[in-house]
Design a protein around this motif. Structure first.
Motif, PDB file in Angstrom:
ATOM      1  N   LEU A 436      49.991 -46.033 -43.175  1.00 36.56           N
ATOM      2  CA  LEU A 436      48.817 -46.370 -42.384  1.00 36.56           C
ATOM      3  C   LEU A 436      47.558 -45.924 -43.100  1.00 36.56           C
ATOM      4  CD1 LEU A 436      49.603 -45.645 -38.608  1.00 36.56           C
ATOM      5  CD2 LEU A 436      48.703 -47.768 -39.569  1.00 36.56           C
ATOM      6  N   LYS A 437      46.664 -46.870 -43.338  1.00 37.73           N
ATOM      7  CA  LYS A 437      45.348 -46.559 -43.897  1.00 37.73           C
ATOM      8  C   LYS A 437      44.321 -47.054 -42.890  1.00 37.73           C
ATOM      9  CE  LYS A 437      46.364 -46.468 -48.843  1.00 37.73           C
ATOM     10  NZ  LYS A 437      46.004 -47.010 -50.185  1.00 37.73           N
ATOM     11  N   GLY A 438      43.708 -46.098 -42.215  1.00 38.81           N
ATOM     12  CA  GLY A 438      42.831 -46.478 -41.120  1.00 38.81           C
ATOM     13  C   GLY A 438      43.664 -47.066 -40.015  1.00 38.81           C
ATOM     14  N   ASN A 439      43.408 -48.291 -39.668  1.00 34.05           N
ATOM     15  CA  ASN A 439      44.193 -48.958 -38.618  1.00 34.05           C
ATOM     16  C   ASN A 439      45.033 -50.096 -39.180  1.00 34.05           C
ATOM     17  OD1 ASN A 439      42.203 -50.738 -39.269  1.00 34.05           O
ATOM     18  ND2 ASN A 439      41.479 -51.088 -37.176  1.00 34.05           N
ATOM     19  N   PRO A 449      48.043 -55.464 -46.947  1.00 33.23           N
ATOM     20  CA  PRO A 449      48.355 -55.147 -45.552  1.00 33.23           C
ATOM     21  C   PRO A 449      49.568 -55.933 -45.078  1.00 33.23           C
ATOM     22  CG  PRO A 449      46.442 -56.581 -45.670  1.00 33.23           C
ATOM     23  CD  PRO A 449      46.776 -56.215 -47.085  1.00 33.23           C
ATOM     24  N   PHE A 450      50.286 -55.349 -44.148  1.00 31.93           N
ATOM     25  CA  PHE A 450      51.477 -55.978 -43.576  1.00 31.93           C
ATOM     26  C   PHE A 450      51.015 -56.956 -42.496  1.00 31.93           C
ATOM     27  CE2 PHE A 450      55.990 -54.895 -41.770  1.00 31.93           C
ATOM     28  CZ  PHE A 450      56.327 -56.228 -41.833  1.00 31.93           C
ATOM     29  N   SER A 451      51.166 -58.237 -42.761  1.00 28.43           N
ATOM     30  CA  SER A 451      50.814 -59.270 -41.788  1.00 28.43           C
ATOM     31  C   SER A 451      51.812 -60.407 -41.897  1.00 28.43           C
ATOM     32  CB  SER A 451      49.392 -59.790 -42.019  1.00 28.43           C
ATOM     33  OG  SER A 451      49.295 -60.423 -43.280  1.00 28.43           O
ATOM     34  N   PHE A 452      52.072 -61.064 -40.783  1.00 24.76           N
ATOM     35  CA  PHE A 452      52.998 -62.196 -40.796  1.00 24.76           C
ATOM     36  C   PHE A 452      52.743 -63.069 -39.574  1.00 24.76           C
ATOM     37  CE2 PHE A 452      55.205 -58.848 -38.484  1.00 24.76           C
ATOM     38  CZ  PHE A 452      55.821 -59.501 -37.431  1.00 24.76           C
ATOM     39  N   LEU A 472      52.639 -54.360 -32.209  1.00 27.71           N
ATOM     40  CA  LEU A 472      52.630 -54.286 -33.673  1.00 27.71           C
ATOM     41  C   LEU A 472      51.250 -53.902 -34.187  1.00 27.71           C
ATOM     42  CD1 LEU A 472      54.797 -57.432 -34.490  1.00 27.71           C
ATOM     43  CD2 LEU A 472      55.444 -55.045 -34.887  1.00 27.71           C
ATOM     44  N   LYS A 473      50.231 -54.411 -33.542  1.00 29.00           N
ATOM     45  CA  LYS A 473      48.864 -54.092 -33.957  1.00 29.00           C
ATOM     46  C   LYS A 473      48.579 -52.606 -33.808  1.00 29.00           C
ATOM     47  CE  LYS A 473      44.153 -55.851 -33.569  1.00 29.00           C
ATOM     48  NZ  LYS A 473      43.280 -56.860 -32.933  1.00 29.00           N
ATOM     49  N   ARG A 474      49.200 -51.959 -32.825  1.00 22.67           N
ATOM     50  CA  ARG A 474      49.003 -50.528 -32.613  1.00 22.67           C
ATOM     51  C   ARG A 474      49.514 -49.701 -33.779  1.00 22.67           C
ATOM     52  NH1 ARG A 474      51.430 -49.102 -26.855  1.00 22.67           N
ATOM     53  NH2 ARG A 474      50.701 -47.018 -27.510  1.00 22.67           N
ATOM     54  N   ILE A 475      50.426 -50.263 -34.575  1.00 17.23           N
ATOM     55  CA  ILE A 475      50.895 -49.546 -35.767  1.00 17.23           C
ATOM     56  C   ILE A 475      50.408 -50.234 -37.043  1.00 17.23           C
ATOM     57  CG2 ILE A 475      52.887 -48.503 -34.632  1.00 17.23           C
ATOM     58  CD1 ILE A 475      54.659 -50.678 -35.841  1.00 17.23           C
ATOM     59  N   ILE A 477      50.122 -53.500 -37.932  1.00 14.80           N
ATOM     60  CA  ILE A 477      50.703 -54.755 -38.403  1.00 14.80           C
ATOM     61  C   ILE A 477      50.019 -55.919 -37.695  1.00 14.80           C
ATOM     62  CG2 ILE A 477      52.798 -56.164 -38.556  1.00 14.80           C
ATOM     63  CD1 ILE A 477      54.418 -53.584 -38.587  1.00 14.80           C
ATOM     64  N   GLU A 478      49.528 -56.889 -38.470  1.00 14.05           N
ATOM     65  CA  GLU A 478      48.885 -58.068 -37.912  1.00 14.05           C
ATOM     66  C   GLU A 478      49.914 -59.189 -37.797  1.00 14.05           C
ATOM     67  OE1 GLU A 478      45.941 -58.853 -36.717  1.00 14.05           O
ATOM     68  OE2 GLU A 478      45.130 -56.817 -36.953  1.00 14.05           O
TER      69      GLU A 478
END
Length: 615
Positions: A436-439, A449-452, A472-475, A477-478
């Motif tokens: 986690l870097k920032g949010n 960034p982890f996004s899917f 997922l956004k709370r950890i 992940i977009e």
């Protein structure tokens, strides 16, 4: 073993068990074959030769009337074998299969187009003898050439056939009314049974010119009404919108024992809708006669309209007795980082089923915790007995936790549980090389960034997936959500063109060859297979083989539990939920036998139009 039910779909499945009593006990290949009027993969046949009818039908059911049904989506072809396009629902009404299942037995079928079947001791082939009275709707007889043509074209044109009938290598005429299928392996007792499900199309019709004078082409979609040997014909249609099937007065099999008390409606009309909400409103308004409810909220609160209050609509819950299921969000392991087991496990910790069940589903659902959920084949606790022996045979190829840790989904439902689950997800992602870097959750090695994207086929699924995306956004992940129309979804699904999607695998009480198509290495790269996750694992392959070649029921159950346990341990999917019963609603213009068959609802086959009894 997958129940094809005439038209190729994922439909729910049946499979492989040894039935010594069905095999020629003392016969040799050169001796006279033993012919069987039915096949069972589980035990002795319930119905003897010459039986009059199935016990669960009403032999005096009135004939006539028009039942109005609905379907979400569209259609653009009447070609029942081709994988391309959207085949019209209901085509199985037009075509007969070699054998017909009995809905009060497990994995049992009796002769329909075929009056009997034989096979040698080593089950290296199977021969079906066609009924001499079997005819197409144009009056021509059903021939061995038709059967061979249907098999060959099915395997050529459809990935499901290619997988399901992989070990059936040839079909040839071996008698005036006999067709023999050759196998490339021996002692797979499932193969004769699944060949009985083969949908048979008329070779002469497909090879003749069409109304426009041009040759018909079975390799292409068509909206020319096809002919079949079944109880209904295509009477009329509006492309992509409606289709009406009309019962044939000249159907050759009307009085056959496997058809008595069935095919009662004079016509069956399907109307297609682009939105399931609009489809339900059609049922509510009286334009649709039968409804299978799939929304818990609507089942709990949406049936307060006049037709229900006045008793014109009946509601029932029919327990699932022979259908297992895995409904899940499926990450595509063909794409990074979903190839990392820790990432997939972390994604499961982000789903708070208990909160969804309370706020969205009125506590009507149960979390799926098995690939064979709701059946005796589901693994539980720690492996014991024969299941443990089977797992020990492949212990160097499977996760060791299957021997020490029973599978369990994360439990949410409270703020504390939700926080703990998300902390566990973050820890797993850290082990997999994220931080986690920032949010934002970032891949340490690449800085990305982890996004899917989560691909859906219906807006009604968004009520589950959008809260999941918020978690997922709370950890960091977009997860974006994209809902597409049915045709686009089908094309993307076939091509494995998604990061994550929503899938359902149906299982019956006799799994078999279809497990290769679901989870086998050979299907992972084959477009059109149902290996949506992209599983290619030697331990899974070995256990699939144990399921297919199980020598008896005890071994099949143990091998299936072992397979289930290993699939769960790899965290291939994020399990969702399922009801324990089918919720159905129908108008008082249709009715059914007092007792439904043990393993099916039997609609529309054994139901009837009530007004027909008064005519």
């Amino acid at each position: 073993m997958l129940e094809l039910s005439g038209i190729v779909k994922t439909k729910l499945a049946t499979a492989l068990l040894a039935i010594p009593l069905l095999l020629p006990l003392g016969a040799r290949a050169q001796e006279q074959p033993t012919w069987h009027h039915g096949l069972s993969l589980v035990g002795e046949l319930k119905y003897p030769p010459g039986f009059q009818r199935f016990d669960y039908v009403n032999p005096d059911a009135p004939k006539g009337g028009d039942v109005r049904l609905s379907q979400t989506g569209t259609f653009d072809t009447f070609n029942p074998l081709l994988e391309k396009g959207e085949a019209a629902v209901g085509l199985s009404l037009v075509f007969d299969t070699l054998m017909k299942p009995a809905d009060d037995e497990i994995s049992t079928a009796y002769g329909l187009l075929a009056e009997s079947v034989s096979f040698p001791d080593d089950v290296s082939s199977a021969t079906f003898r066609l009924r001499k009275e079997a005819k197409w709707s144009d009056g021509k007889p059903v021939t061995p050439e038709d059967v061979a043509f249907s098999f060959e074209k099915g395997k050529e044109l459809n990935p499901l056939y290619q997988s399901y009938y992989k070990h059936v290598v040839a079909a040839e005429k071996t008698g005036e009314r006999e067709v023999t299928f050759r196998f490339d392996e021996k002692n797979n007792r499932e193969l004769p049974h699944i060949l009985g499900q083969l949908l048979i199309v008329p070779k002469h019709w497909w090879e003749a010119p069409g109304p426009d004078g041009k040759p018909r082409d079975i390799t292409r979609t068509t909206l020319e009404p096809v002919i079949g040997s079944g109880p209904y014909r295509i009477a009329s249609f509006s492309a992509g919108s409606t289709i009406r099937y009309e019962r044939r007065d000249d159907y050759w099999g009307t009085d056959l024992n496997v058809n008595v008390g069935q095919n009662n409606f004079g016509s069956i009309t399907y109307t297609f809708f682009g939105d399931s909400g609009v489809e339900f409103e059609a049922f509510r308004a009286g334009d649709v006669d039968f409804w299978r409810e799939t929304q818990a909220r609507r089942w709990a609160t949406g049936y307060d309209f006049p037709a229900v209050k006045e008793g014109h609509i009946k509601r029932e819950q029919v327990p699932f007795r022979a259908t297992g299921v895995m409904q899940a969000l499926v990450p595509n392991m063909r794409r990074k980082p979903f190839d990392d087991e820790r990432v997939r496990e972390a994604l499961n910790y982000a789903l708070d089923f208990e909160e969804l069940n309370r706020t969205v589903f009125f506590n009507q659902y149960t979390r799926v915790d098995s690939y064979f959920f709701l059946t005796e084949l589901a693994s539980t606790g720690l492996p014991q007995g024969l299941e443990l022996e089977i797992l020990n045979e492949v212990k160097d190829k499977i996760p060791q936790e299957v021997f020490t840790t029973p599978y369990a989904n994360p439990v949410g439902g409270t703020p504390q549980n939700a926080r703990d689950n998300l902390r566990r997800a973050i820890a797993l992602l850290k082990e997999a090389g994220f931080e986690l870097k920032g949010n934002r959750m970032v891949n340490v090695a690449t800085g990305r960034p982890f996004s899917f994207e989560i691909l859906l086929s219906s807006p009604m699924l968004e009520r589950v997936v959008l809260p999941y995306a918020q978690n997922l956004k709370r950890i960091g992940i977009e997860a974006s959500v994209r809902t597409v129309d049915p045709s686009q979804y089908t094309n993307r699904e076939r091509a494995f063109d998604y990061d994550m999607t929503w899938e359902v695998w149906g299982q019956t009480l006799s799994p078999g060859n279809e497990q290769e198509d679901f989870w086998g290495s050979t299907s992972a790269a084959r477009q059109g297979s149902r290996n949506y996750a992209g599983i290619a694992d030697p331990g899974v392959d070995a256990l699939i083989n144990r399921v297919i070649f199980a020598k008896d029921r005890e071994t099949l159950v143990a091998a299936t539990k072992a397979l289930d346990r290993v699939l769960l341990a790899h965290h291939y999917v994020v399990p969702l939920y399922y009801p324990r019963a089918a919720n159905i609603a129908y108008r008082d213009t249709i009715d059914r036998p007092a007792e439904l068959p043990k393993y099916a609802i039997g609609f529309p086959d054994i139901w009837w139009w009530t007004a027909a009894a008064k005519q």
